[in-house]
Write a protein that holds these residues in place. Structure first.
Motif, PDB file in Angstrom:
ATOM      1  N   PRO A 262       0.664  -1.070  -0.036  1.00  0.00           N
ATOM      2  CA  PRO A 262       0.093  -0.049  -0.082  1.00  0.00           C
ATOM      3  C   PRO A 262       0.851   1.220  -0.148  1.00  0.00           C
ATOM      4  O   PRO A 262       2.027   1.313   0.769  1.00  0.00           O
ATOM      5  CB  PRO A 262      -0.743  -0.165   1.262  1.00  0.00           C
ATOM      6  N   ASP A 263       0.468   2.411  -0.743  1.00  0.00           N
ATOM      7  CA  ASP A 263       1.121   3.500  -0.768  1.00  0.00           C
ATOM      8  C   ASP A 263       0.848   4.415   0.396  1.00  0.00           C
ATOM      9  O   ASP A 263      -0.056   4.403   1.047  1.00  0.00           O
ATOM     10  CB  ASP A 263       0.671   4.257  -2.020  1.00  0.00           C
ATOM     11  N   LEU A 264       1.643   4.985   0.941  1.00  0.00           N
ATOM     12  CA  LEU A 264       1.612   5.858   2.038  1.00  0.00           C
ATOM     13  C   LEU A 264       0.891   7.122   1.914  1.00  0.00           C
ATOM     14  O   LEU A 264       0.333   7.785   2.995  1.00  0.00           O
ATOM     15  CB  LEU A 264       2.936   6.197   2.886  1.00  0.00           C
ATOM     16  N   THR A 265       0.711   7.519   0.657  1.00  0.00           N
ATOM     17  CA  THR A 265       0.037   8.678   0.425  1.00  0.00           C
ATOM     18  C   THR A 265      -1.459   8.517   0.007  1.00  0.00           C
ATOM     19  O   THR A 265      -1.970   7.594  -0.715  1.00  0.00           O
ATOM     20  CB  THR A 265       0.678   9.350  -1.097  1.00  0.00           C
ATOM     21  N   PRO A 266      -2.380   9.168   0.667  1.00  0.00           N
ATOM     22  CA  PRO A 266      -3.642   8.626   0.840  1.00  0.00           C
ATOM     23  C   PRO A 266      -4.324   9.262  -0.504  1.00  0.00           C
ATOM     24  O   PRO A 266      -4.011   9.981  -1.341  1.00  0.00           O
ATOM     25  CB  PRO A 266      -4.284   9.456   1.900  1.00  0.00           C
ATOM     26  N   ASP A 311     -17.296  10.273  16.040  1.00  0.00           N
ATOM     27  CA  ASP A 311     -18.554   9.941  15.218  1.00  0.00           C
ATOM     28  C   ASP A 311     -18.187   9.320  13.958  1.00  0.00           C
ATOM     29  O   ASP A 311     -17.260   9.418  13.551  1.00  0.00           O
ATOM     30  CB  ASP A 311     -19.435  11.344  15.036  1.00  0.00           C
ATOM     31  N   LEU A 312     -19.193   8.629  13.396  1.00  0.00           N
ATOM     32  CA  LEU A 312     -18.961   7.522  12.559  1.00  0.00           C
ATOM     33  C   LEU A 312     -20.252   7.832  11.649  1.00  0.00           C
ATOM     34  O   LEU A 312     -21.344   7.681  11.988  1.00  0.00           O
ATOM     35  CB  LEU A 312     -18.652   6.247  12.668  1.00  0.00           C
ATOM     36  N   ARG A 313     -20.133   8.392  10.183  1.00  0.00           N
ATOM     37  CA  ARG A 313     -21.184   8.572   9.344  1.00  0.00           C
ATOM     38  C   ARG A 313     -21.377   7.290   8.501  1.00  0.00           C
ATOM     39  O   ARG A 313     -20.641   6.367   8.382  1.00  0.00           O
ATOM     40  CB  ARG A 313     -21.013   9.678   8.656  1.00  0.00           C
ATOM     41  N   ARG A 314     -22.630   7.189   7.892  1.00  0.00           N
ATOM     42  CA  ARG A 314     -23.094   6.047   6.955  1.00  0.00           C
ATOM     43  C   ARG A 314     -22.044   6.045   5.852  1.00  0.00           C
ATOM     44  O   ARG A 314     -21.764   7.172   4.951  1.00  0.00           O
ATOM     45  CB  ARG A 314     -24.230   6.254   6.581  1.00  0.00           C
ATOM     46  N   GLY A 315     -21.580   4.728   5.516  1.00  0.00           N
ATOM     47  CA  GLY A 315     -20.471   4.628   4.201  1.00  0.00           C
ATOM     48  C   GLY A 315     -19.101   4.912   4.747  1.00  0.00           C
ATOM     49  O   GLY A 315     -18.529   5.076   3.640  1.00  0.00           O
ATOM     50  N   GLU A 316     -18.826   5.503   5.773  1.00  0.00           N
ATOM     51  CA  GLU A 316     -17.689   5.945   6.135  1.00  0.00           C
ATOM     52  C   GLU A 316     -16.693   5.162   6.773  1.00  0.00           C
ATOM     53  O   GLU A 316     -17.232   4.200   7.425  1.00  0.00           O
ATOM     54  CB  GLU A 316     -17.647   7.394   6.956  1.00  0.00           C
ATOM     55  N   THR A 317     -15.490   5.198   6.626  1.00  0.00           N
ATOM     56  CA  THR A 317     -14.514   4.409   7.310  1.00  0.00           C
ATOM     57  C   THR A 317     -13.755   5.245   8.244  1.00  0.00           C
ATOM     58  O   THR A 317     -12.954   6.156   7.677  1.00  0.00           O
ATOM     59  CB  THR A 317     -13.548   3.554   6.314  1.00  0.00           C
ATOM     60  N   LEU A 318     -13.846   5.265   9.695  1.00  0.00           N
ATOM     61  CA  LEU A 318     -12.993   5.870  10.568  1.00  0.00           C
ATOM     62  C   LEU A 318     -11.854   5.060  10.901  1.00  0.00           C
ATOM     63  O   LEU A 318     -12.143   3.654  11.559  1.00  0.00           O
ATOM     64  CB  LEU A 318     -13.893   6.095  11.524  1.00  0.00           C
ATOM     65  N   GLY A 319     -10.623   5.341  10.754  1.00  0.00           N
ATOM     66  CA  GLY A 319      -9.474   4.358  11.353  1.00  0.00           C
ATOM     67  C   GLY A 319      -9.153   5.049  12.654  1.00  0.00           C
ATOM     68  O   GLY A 319      -9.051   6.242  13.121  1.00  0.00           O
ATOM     69  N   LEU A 488      -0.042   2.310   9.383  1.00  0.00           N
ATOM     70  CA  LEU A 488      -0.646   3.593   8.629  1.00  0.00           C
ATOM     71  C   LEU A 488      -0.644   3.518   7.056  1.00  0.00           C
ATOM     72  O   LEU A 488      -1.185   4.283   6.589  1.00  0.00           O
ATOM     73  CB  LEU A 488       0.432   4.697   9.175  1.00  0.00           C
ATOM     74  N   ARG A 489      -0.008   2.619   6.325  1.00  0.00           N
ATOM     75  CA  ARG A 489      -0.110   2.602   4.986  1.00  0.00           C
ATOM     76  C   ARG A 489      -1.244   1.933   4.632  1.00  0.00           C
ATOM     77  O   ARG A 489      -2.033   2.424   3.664  1.00  0.00           O
ATOM     78  CB  ARG A 489       0.983   1.383   4.391  1.00  0.00           C
ATOM     79  N   VAL A 490      -2.054   1.003   5.508  1.00  0.00           N
ATOM     80  CA  VAL A 490      -3.167   0.406   5.184  1.00  0.00           C
ATOM     81  C   VAL A 490      -4.255   1.444   5.521  1.00  0.00           C
ATOM     82  O   VAL A 490      -5.183   1.653   4.977  1.00  0.00           O
ATOM     83  CB  VAL A 490      -3.584  -0.781   6.207  1.00  0.00           C
ATOM     84  N   ALA A 491      -4.177   2.235   6.543  1.00  0.00           N
ATOM     85  CA  ALA A 491      -5.144   3.580   7.194  1.00  0.00           C
ATOM     86  C   ALA A 491      -5.089   4.429   5.925  1.00  0.00           C
ATOM     87  O   ALA A 491      -6.167   4.835   5.471  1.00  0.00           O
ATOM     88  CB  ALA A 491      -4.547   4.213   8.358  1.00  0.00           C
ATOM     89  N   ALA A 492      -3.972   4.838   5.340  1.00  0.00           N
ATOM     90  CA  ALA A 492      -3.939   5.827   4.114  1.00  0.00           C
ATOM     91  C   ALA A 492      -4.742   5.219   3.089  1.00  0.00           C
ATOM     92  O   ALA A 492      -5.508   6.026   2.461  1.00  0.00           O
ATOM     93  CB  ALA A 492      -2.244   5.915   3.606  1.00  0.00           C
ATOM     94  N   GLN A 493      -4.975   3.897   2.798  1.00  0.00           N
ATOM     95  CA  GLN A 493      -5.487   3.575   1.525  1.00  0.00           C
ATOM     96  C   GLN A 493      -7.111   3.312   1.847  1.00  0.00           C
ATOM     97  O   GLN A 493      -7.820   3.416   1.087  1.00  0.00           O
ATOM     98  CB  GLN A 493      -4.912   2.290   1.119  1.00  0.00           C
ATOM     99  N   VAL A 511      -9.377  14.281   8.375  1.00  0.00           N
ATOM    100  CA  VAL A 511      -9.661  13.793   6.959  1.00  0.00           C
ATOM    101  C   VAL A 511      -8.134  13.136   6.824  1.00  0.00           C
ATOM    102  O   VAL A 511      -7.267  13.730   6.950  1.00  0.00           O
ATOM    103  CB  VAL A 511      -9.869  14.600   5.898  1.00  0.00           C
ATOM    104  N   THR A 512      -8.201  11.768   6.220  1.00  0.00           N
ATOM    105  CA  THR A 512      -6.764  11.306   6.180  1.00  0.00           C
ATOM    106  C   THR A 512      -6.009  11.737   5.292  1.00  0.00           C
ATOM    107  O   THR A 512      -4.725  12.019   5.775  1.00  0.00           O
ATOM    108  CB  THR A 512      -7.063   9.730   5.600  1.00  0.00           C
ATOM    109  N   ALA A 513      -6.479  12.316   4.079  1.00  0.00           N
ATOM    110  CA  ALA A 513      -5.321  13.020   3.294  1.00  0.00           C
ATOM    111  C   ALA A 513      -4.786  14.356   3.932  1.00  0.00           C
ATOM    112  O   ALA A 513      -3.674  14.685   3.888  1.00  0.00           O
ATOM    113  CB  ALA A 513      -5.792  13.169   1.878  1.00  0.00           C
ATOM    114  N   GLU A 514      -5.515  14.844   4.645  1.00  0.00           N
ATOM    115  CA  GLU A 514      -5.112  16.165   5.304  1.00  0.00           C
ATOM    116  C   GLU A 514      -4.260  15.774   6.318  1.00  0.00           C
ATOM    117  O   GLU A 514      -3.263  16.585   6.613  1.00  0.00           O
ATOM    118  CB  GLU A 514      -6.347  17.175   5.617  1.00  0.00           C
ATOM    119  N   LEU A 515      -4.604  14.999   7.319  1.00  0.00           N
ATOM    120  CA  LEU A 515      -3.953  14.745   8.582  1.00  0.00           C
ATOM    121  C   LEU A 515      -2.597  14.047   7.855  1.00  0.00           C
ATOM    122  O   LEU A 515      -1.488  14.414   8.539  1.00  0.00           O
ATOM    123  CB  LEU A 515      -4.587  13.867   9.281  1.00  0.00           C
TER     124      LEU A 515
END
Length: 546
Positions: A262-266, A311-319, A488-493, A511-515
């Motif tokens: 997995p790439d480390l860049t989201p 909080d977790l929204r519908r269809g969202e993945t929170l790591g 964190l590679r898995v979390a990124a993707q 947001v993953t990409a911003e964080l």
């Protein structure tokens, strides 16, 4: 004249039992490990990596799996000619092994301190006080938090990452000449991984030890390897320097393995504007109370979850990411009511999970299901797969025949043959068992799936398949995922947002990409800086970017 290698393996053949998928687990393997060198042996699950280590340590499960040909020499000494007594003198002294699964390698009835002390009792003439001092020193070297308290703890009372550090402390206690590390960082968080990799590197440099490092993590390979050998179904397909294998792989199998990293860049973030909140945690707390140790001392109370909110929204993945012992798994278990929280509030579609009981709790559990880290430990080995998947719906009132038909459909959904329904868990690979765990979690058509490190023990190619499956199911079924991971590679993707936990508290969410691009908290920056191989970009990603 060049110095002789510490370990020499020549034309090694290891036979498998009759009826196996192939006659030889290892077919003509030849390797050397030199002084002061780390050789990484990589390959998918079933490639024979761990059996190579078992052959060197004379720990093969004979006679069903046995060495049939070849030679193994440790500093010129032929290990095959030694008696059982002589080989026991070498194990833990001149050669030592760090096992992949510490919970099965550690004695559950003995404290951490006792088990490290045992190594010193067997191989030295040190007195009790000197051994206790050395035990404490080893726990400090492997960065165990509060080592004096840990000495009095039993294996089940410390986190998975801390158990692995105990195993490493035991292996390193005698400063062995050869260290065999069998996936020693697979279950560890990134900062602990980096500490352990540096520790192994320091030992190898200061003592001239040779290290045979077995791994499926190419980030670890990029971080630590001097040379790399690639194993496929028992055959060595490629070997060379770390630079050659990582950046200019020649064999198609090596290239396929690296392509799965997995790439480390989201990717670009998805929008959830207007999506309803499905799961909400407010001020959740959990403390594990103090307990005494039989060798004196006392385990301190541990605040595992401290005012956690998200909080977790519908269809969202929170790591949920963080170090071992940060409270990630405790959060997951409190939310699914496998543990009772001490306080706070968790609502699922407005219904409070933490205060529910009896029939109300059973009904709510249909809407929130869990996928566990170790599918073999969470699947009943005596039940067929169809019954494992159908069990939940049957408990909740679905007629058994309809539940079993649904189970067969779920196997298709997770890309397993419906014929797998009548087999038992031990008849599947690790990746296939994890798919069965996912199918079981989907059986009650939940709104939320809590996944606790579901891909941490899988090799890169299988990991990529399971992650693609989870992303596809999330999209098709509008699932919400709470994804606990140290990778964190898995979390990124996979993750749309990430909550970073440190010592029971959420220190940053975003947001993953911003964080990942601009972490605000010092702890988050530390985590990202600790990712093994963070400065290495797999060749296919460089090519795609160009």
């Amino acid at each position: 004249m060049s110095e002789a290698p510490i370990l020499e393996i020549e034309d090694l053949r290891v036979a498998l039992p009759e009826g196996s998928d192939r006659p030889l687990a290892l077919d003509g393997l030849s390797l050397t490990v030199n002084r002061g060198e780390i050789l990484c042996l990589v390959g998918e699950s079933g490639s024979g990596k761990s059996l190579a280590a078992g052959a060197v340590m004379r720990l093969l499960p004979e006679p069903s799996v046995r060495m049939t040909d070849g030679r193994i020499r440790l500093e010129g000494q032929d290990l095959a000619t030694l008696s059982e007594r002589e080989i026991r003198q070498l194990r833990g002294n001149r050669m030592a092994m760090i096992f992949q699964e510490p919970m099965t390698a550690l004695n559950p009835q003995k404290t951490v301190g006792w088990q490290i002390d045992e190594v010193l009792r067997l191989h030295t003439s040190l007195g009790r006080k000197a051994r206790a001092a050395r035990t404490l020193e080893m726990l400090e070297q492997v960065h165990i938090p509060d080592p004096r308290s840990a000495m009095n703890a039993y294996p089940h009372q410390v986190s998975g990452g801390q158990r692995q550090r105990v195993m490493i402390a035991m292996a390193l206690a005698m400063d062995p000449r050869l260290i065999i590390a069998d996936e020693p960082t697979t279950a560890l968080d990134v900062t602990t991984q980096l500490q352990i990799l540096r520790l192994i590197r320091e030992l190898q440099e200061s003592h001239g030890s040779g290290v045979l490092f077995i791994t499926h993590d190419f980030g670890v390979v990029a971080e630590i390897a001097d040379r790399v050998a690639v194993l496929r179904r028992g055959e060595l397909v490629e070997q060379g320097t770390a630079d050659e294998i990582l950046n200019r792989p020649q064999h198609p199998y090596t290239r396929a393995l690296i392509a799965a990293v997995p790439d480390l860049t989201p990717p670009a973030p998805r929008s959830f504007d207007g999506a309803p909140t499905v799961l909400k945690a407010e001020g959740m707390r959990k403390t594990f109370r103090a307990r005494g140790g039989i060798f004196g001392g006392r385990r301190k109370a541990v605040v595992a979850v401290d005012q956690v909110s998200f909080d977790l929204r519908r269809g969202e993945t929170l790591g949920i990411v963080g170090e071992s012992g940060s409270g990630k798994t405790t959060v997951a278990r409190c939310i699914t009511r496998l543990l009772d929280a001490d306080g706070g509030r968790v609502t699922l579609d407005g219904r409070d999970i933490l205060s529910a009981s009896g029939g109300d709790l059973r009904a709510m559990r249909a809407d929130i299901q869990m996928v566990f880290q170790d599918p073999m430990a969470s699947l009943n080995p005596r039940k067929r797969v169809v019954d494992l998947i159908a069990q939940g719906p049957i408990v909740h009132g679905t007629p058994p025949r309809a539940a079993r038909e649904q189970a067969r459909e779920l196997l298709r959904l997770v890309e397993l043959s419906p014929a797998a329904a009548d087999r038992y868990p031990h008849e599947f690979s690790g990746g296939q068992r994890q798919r069965i765990g996912i199918a079981r979690a989907l059986a009650l058509e939940p709104k939320v799936i809590v996944a606790d490190e579901p891909v941490s023990a899988l090799d890169v190619s299988v990991q990529a398949q399971v992650l693609r499956l989870l992303a596809d199911l999330r999209k098709r079924l509008e699932l919400s995922l709470l994804f606990v991971t140290h990778d964190l590679r898995v979390a990124a993707q996979l993750c749309d947002r990430v909550a970073v936990m440190e010592k029971g508290r959420v220190v940053e969410t975003g947001v993953t990409a911003e964080l990942f691009a601009n972490p605000q908290h010092a702890y988050t920056r530390k985590l990202l800086a600790s990712v093994p191989g963070r400065d290495w970009t797999p060749p296919q990603i460089r090519e795609d970017a160009a």
